[in-house]
Every structure is written in C-alpha cells, then in structure tokens.
Write a protein that holds these residues in place. Structure first.
Motif, PDB file in Angstrom:
ATOM      1  N   GLY A  93       0.780  -1.224   0.000  1.00 56.97           N
ATOM      2  CA  GLY A  93       0.000   0.000   0.000  1.00 56.97           C
ATOM      3  C   GLY A  93       0.812   1.275   0.000  1.00 56.97           C
ATOM      4  N   ALA A  94       2.131   1.174  -0.252  1.00 60.53           N
ATOM      5  CA  ALA A  94       2.990   2.353  -0.258  1.00 60.53           C
ATOM      6  C   ALA A  94       3.888   2.329  -1.488  1.00 60.53           C
ATOM      7  CB  ALA A  94       3.827   2.412   1.016  1.00 60.53           C
ATOM      8  N   GLY A 124       7.459  -4.940  -0.788  1.00 62.41           N
ATOM      9  CA  GLY A 124       6.063  -4.570  -0.966  1.00 62.41           C
ATOM     10  C   GLY A 124       5.793  -3.203  -1.535  1.00 62.41           C
ATOM     11  N   TYR A 125       6.834  -2.418  -1.817  1.00 52.98           N
ATOM     12  CA  TYR A 125       6.642  -1.056  -2.306  1.00 52.98           C
ATOM     13  C   TYR A 125       6.546  -1.007  -3.832  1.00 52.98           C
ATOM     14  CZ  TYR A 125       7.957   0.385   2.397  1.00 52.98           C
ATOM     15  OH  TYR A 125       8.006   0.552   3.764  1.00 52.98           O
ATOM     16  N   VAL A 126       5.611  -0.214  -4.339  1.00 53.27           N
ATOM     17  CA  VAL A 126       5.619   0.139  -5.754  1.00 53.27           C
ATOM     18  C   VAL A 126       6.773   1.121  -5.945  1.00 53.27           C
ATOM     19  CG1 VAL A 126       4.311   1.108  -7.673  1.00 53.27           C
ATOM     20  CG2 VAL A 126       3.114  -0.117  -5.840  1.00 53.27           C
ATOM     21  N   VAL A 157       3.600  10.433  -9.266  1.00 58.31           N
ATOM     22  CA  VAL A 157       3.526   9.211  -8.459  1.00 58.31           C
ATOM     23  C   VAL A 157       2.305   9.255  -7.556  1.00 58.31           C
ATOM     24  CG1 VAL A 157       4.635   7.944  -6.580  1.00 58.31           C
ATOM     25  CG2 VAL A 157       5.986   8.669  -8.555  1.00 58.31           C
ATOM     26  N   ARG A 158       2.096  10.368  -6.890  1.00 57.17           N
ATOM     27  CA  ARG A 158       0.921  10.492  -6.023  1.00 57.17           C
ATOM     28  C   ARG A 158      -0.369  10.325  -6.823  1.00 57.17           C
ATOM     29  NH1 ARG A 158       1.261  12.960  -0.931  1.00 57.17           N
ATOM     30  NH2 ARG A 158      -0.855  13.726  -1.328  1.00 57.17           N
ATOM     31  N   ALA A 159      -0.410  10.921  -8.007  1.00 63.07           N
ATOM     32  CA  ALA A 159      -1.615  10.834  -8.835  1.00 63.07           C
ATOM     33  C   ALA A 159      -1.888   9.421  -9.324  1.00 63.07           C
ATOM     34  CB  ALA A 159      -1.488  11.784 -10.028  1.00 63.07           C
ATOM     35  N   LEU A 160      -0.842   8.597  -9.401  1.00 65.29           N
ATOM     36  CA  LEU A 160      -0.999   7.224  -9.860  1.00 65.29           C
ATOM     37  C   LEU A 160      -1.365   6.260  -8.734  1.00 65.29           C
ATOM     38  CD1 LEU A 160       2.018   7.015 -12.333  1.00 65.29           C
ATOM     39  CD2 LEU A 160      -0.407   6.942 -12.935  1.00 65.29           C
ATOM     40  N   GLY A 161      -1.527   6.774  -7.523  1.00 63.91           N
ATOM     41  CA  GLY A 161      -1.826   5.906  -6.393  1.00 63.91           C
ATOM     42  C   GLY A 161      -3.080   5.069  -6.584  1.00 63.91           C
ATOM     43  N   GLY A 162      -4.134   5.673  -7.107  1.00 64.11           N
ATOM     44  CA  GLY A 162      -5.370   4.924  -7.307  1.00 64.11           C
ATOM     45  C   GLY A 162      -5.207   3.801  -8.307  1.00 64.11           C
ATOM     46  N   GLU A 164      -2.418   2.316  -9.221  1.00 64.15           N
ATOM     47  CA  GLU A 164      -1.424   1.332  -8.790  1.00 64.15           C
ATOM     48  C   GLU A 164      -1.717   0.765  -7.401  1.00 64.15           C
ATOM     49  OE1 GLU A 164       0.741   0.026 -10.739  1.00 64.15           O
ATOM     50  OE2 GLU A 164       0.315   1.386 -12.400  1.00 64.15           O
ATOM     51  N   ARG A 165      -2.796   1.213  -6.784  1.00 56.12           N
ATOM     52  CA  ARG A 165      -3.287   0.646  -5.525  1.00 56.12           C
ATOM     53  C   ARG A 165      -2.328   0.875  -4.358  1.00 56.12           C
ATOM     54  NH1 ARG A 165      -6.075  -5.059  -7.638  1.00 56.12           N
ATOM     55  NH2 ARG A 165      -7.396  -4.069  -9.222  1.00 56.12           N
ATOM     56  N   PHE A 166      -1.871   2.111  -4.245  1.00 58.23           N
ATOM     57  CA  PHE A 166      -1.153   2.510  -3.038  1.00 58.23           C
ATOM     58  C   PHE A 166      -1.714   3.850  -2.575  1.00 58.23           C
ATOM     59  CE2 PHE A 166       1.556   4.101  -6.530  1.00 58.23           C
ATOM     60  CZ  PHE A 166       1.681   5.448  -6.190  1.00 58.23           C
ATOM     61  N   ASP A 167      -1.478   4.161  -1.307  1.00 62.42           N
ATOM     62  CA  ASP A 167      -1.967   5.380  -0.690  1.00 62.42           C
ATOM     63  C   ASP A 167      -1.071   6.543  -1.100  1.00 62.42           C
ATOM     64  OD1 ASP A 167      -2.724   7.453   1.013  1.00 62.42           O
ATOM     65  OD2 ASP A 167      -2.806   6.195   2.803  1.00 62.42           O
ATOM     66  N   ALA A 168      -1.645   7.570  -1.709  1.00 59.66           N
ATOM     67  CA  ALA A 168      -0.859   8.725  -2.150  1.00 59.66           C
ATOM     68  C   ALA A 168      -0.166   9.425  -0.996  1.00 59.66           C
ATOM     69  CB  ALA A 168      -1.743   9.713  -2.899  1.00 59.66           C
ATOM     70  N   ASN A 169      -0.652   9.230   0.219  1.00 60.11           N
ATOM     71  CA  ASN A 169      -0.014   9.832   1.380  1.00 60.11           C
ATOM     72  C   ASN A 169       1.054   8.927   1.991  1.00 60.11           C
ATOM     73  OD1 ASN A 169      -1.526  12.297   1.430  1.00 60.11           O
ATOM     74  ND2 ASN A 169      -3.279  11.102   2.136  1.00 60.11           N
ATOM     75  N   ARG A 170       1.301   7.783   1.345  1.00 58.22           N
ATOM     76  CA  ARG A 170       2.371   6.875   1.785  1.00 58.22           C
ATOM     77  C   ARG A 170       3.393   6.716   0.655  1.00 58.22           C
ATOM     78  NH1 ARG A 170       0.448   1.359   3.558  1.00 58.22           N
ATOM     79  NH2 ARG A 170       2.601   1.234   4.340  1.00 58.22           N
ATOM     80  N   VAL A 171       3.995   7.827   0.277  1.00 58.23           N
ATOM     81  CA  VAL A 171       5.026   7.836  -0.759  1.00 58.23           C
ATOM     82  C   VAL A 171       6.326   8.318  -0.128  1.00 58.23           C
ATOM     83  CG1 VAL A 171       5.799   8.833  -2.947  1.00 58.23           C
ATOM     84  CG2 VAL A 171       3.384   8.222  -2.626  1.00 58.23           C
TER      85      VAL A 171
END
Length: 326
Positions: A93-94, A124-126, A157-162, A164-171
């Motif tokens: 998720g990050a 586990g990180y994208v 990267v933040r915009a791609l969170g949805g 790529e299924r990670f939280d944009a606030n966990r970058v």
C-alpha cells in the motif's frame, strides 16, 4: 473548431495519456539497452519537457563501467525525463520514488534505480526510478531543471496511487549522491512552484511521507563540497549567494518529513560531513531523523553485495520507514 481550441484539446489528450502511464505489461521509451524484465517506463511530461527550445543535446545511454551488466546503464544529456516502474508481487500500500545519482552530469539508472527498486519491491513497495534532466544541457530553468522533474515526478507518483493501488499519502523519496541532493531539495525545503501546471497531476501536493538521503551531496560551499556536482549545477564560478541558495542544510523547512541518512566515513568523493551537517540542520528543526555512519564502503555503495557492502542499510531503512507509517 478554432485553432486555439484545437491546440487545447490536443494538449489535454496528451496530458491524460502521460498521467495514465503505460497499459499493464506495456514497455515504452526503451533506449539502446532493453529494460530489465518486469519494469515499465513512461515520460513524466505530456509532450516535451519545459524550457527546451534551445536544447540540442542528444540523449545517450551507456554502461556505468566497462564490465557492467546490460541493466547497469547510465544516461547522459537527458532529453525525455521518465519514470521507470516496478510493481511488487505483494503490495503493502505504499510507494517509493528513487532518484539515482551521477554528479548532475549523468544518471545511474541501473545501479541506484533498477537495482534498488528490486530490493524495495520485494518488501512490498511500488517503486518508481526517476530519470531527470541535467543542469548543464541548456534548459531554460538552468540549475532548477532537475527540480522541475523531481517535483513533477512526485506529483505524478501520487496521482498514480489509485491506479497502482497505493496510498498517495504513503510515498517515500530516496536519493543517492547528487540524487540525494535532489531528493533533499525536493523534500526538505519549503516547496516552491518551479514550473507551470500542465495537467491534473499538478494539483497534487509536493509532499512525501518519509525521505532518505544516501551518501548525499548537501553543501555547495565550504571545504566539504563535491566539486563536480557544484560545477555541473552552478557553473565554474558561482557566487556566494548561489552557493548558499543550493546548500540544503541552510534551508530545512519545519515541514520536512522524517529523514533517514546513510554515509560511509571513508567516502572519497562526497565527504561524510555532508550528512553530518544535514543531520544537525534537521535536528535544529526538530525533524525526526536517523543517521547511520559506516566505517567503510566508499562512495556509491548502493546495493553492492557483501563483503563490499558497508551494512544492511535497506533493512535499517525499512525499520525506520515502518515506524513512520511508510
């Protein structure tokens, strides 16, 4: 449709394509060396990078060393800034934005991009490795051209969170050597807009949850400067004001995220004092910080295999990152 409307429509279509990135399994923008298996690459700007009207260099990829493997390449004269994506088998998720080094004269995309991405994707990180423009190639933004790419990349990267299924606030943002300077510039200074917004991704804040600076270039003045990075960034004879403006220990913001530092004491290229002054500056601002100084390891150790590796810094970083929510 009048000409202005038509240009606007075309620009919006191209921008949407850049934000969408490659389709699942698609590989784009490959150079003379093929991308390693599992990686995907896409440009960060819709159309040309900003301020390139007088840029005439030719982008080139070569091996980092004569005995390097094909995936240990470096880029020089970057014309098309890109992100190279590696998805984890078991996402947590990050995500992490990786900024390779190269003295602001090249970008070691293999050593501090692909190689490091594999390690953190396994955790586990994208992972996204940034190929950024270099300041000596004639871009209108001059020394700020790399910052434009770093800010755009973090927002993208933040915009791609949805998707790529990670939280944009966990970058997280991790940089190496001169890439450590760029990572610190991106995350430890109060954000300043370095380019005009081009699409919806630019509505994202320039925020990271955690930052890591590995054997970073920090100072641009004083006895511990990495001369090559300064010359590439500011020219052969920078003013005192220029050197101070790009010395990152002088501009730490109270909004800096938790920072992880790692440096080898015997580094012959970027003196360990660069990390020490940054440690002091972060502590003065009461920023959560952890610093590891290794007895040996030299410069650019990246993920060099034992026994040459100075210490298991990735494990140390992972412990730090998890404590701070990444």
């Amino acid at each position: 449709m009048n000409p202005i409307d038509r240009r606007t429509l075309i620009a919006g279509t191209v921008a949407s394509a850049a934000l969408a990135g490659p389709a699942l399994g698609q590989t784009t923008m490959t150079g003379p060396f093929p991308l390693p298996a599992g990686f995907e690459r896409f440009p960060i700007w819709p159309g040309q990078a900003p301020g390139g009207e007088t840029v005439h260099v030719q982008e080139v990829e070569t091996l980092r060393r004569p005995d390097s493997r094909p995936d240990d390449g470096v880029f020089a004269h970057v014309v098309t800034p890109t992100l190279t994506l590696l998805r984890p088998a078991k996402p947590n998720g990050a995500a992490i934005l990786l900024i390779p080094g190269g003295g602001y004269s090249r970008v070691a995309i293999g050593h501090e991009g692909y190689n490091v991405a594999r390690r953190f994707a396994a955790a586990g990180y994208v992972c996204f490795a940034l190929l950024y423009r270099l300041p000596g190639d004639g871009w209108a933004a001059g020394p700020d051209a790399p910052l434009q790419d770093a800010q755009r990349a973090l927002r993208l990267v933040r915009a791609l969170g949805g998707r790529e299924r990670f939280d944009a606030n966990r970058v997280g943002v991790m940089g190496f050597s001169a890439g450590g300077h760029l990572a610190a510039w991106l995350t430890s200074r109060a954000p300043e807009e370095s380019y005009r917004p081009v699409d919806s991704a630019d509505r994202e804040p320039i925020n990271a949850a955690v930052a890591a600076y590995l054997y970073p270039v920090i100072q641009m003045e004083g006895p511990f400067v990495h001369q090559g990075s300064r010359a590439q960034l500011l020219g052969a004879d920078p003013t005192v004001e220029q050197m101070r403006a790009y010395s990152l220990d002088q501009h730490v913001s109270a909004d800096t995220p938790p920072v992880f530092l790692a440096h080898a004491i015997d580094d012959p290229a970027v003196p360990v004092e660069n990390s020490l002054v940054m440690l002091a500056a972060l502590r003065a601002r009461k920023i959560p910080v952890e610093c590891h100084l290794f007895e040996d390891g030299g410069h650019g150790f990246g993920l060099v295999a034992p026994p040459a590796a100075p210490a298991p810094w990735p494990e140390l970083f992972l412990d730090f990152a998890k404590r701070h929510g990444l």
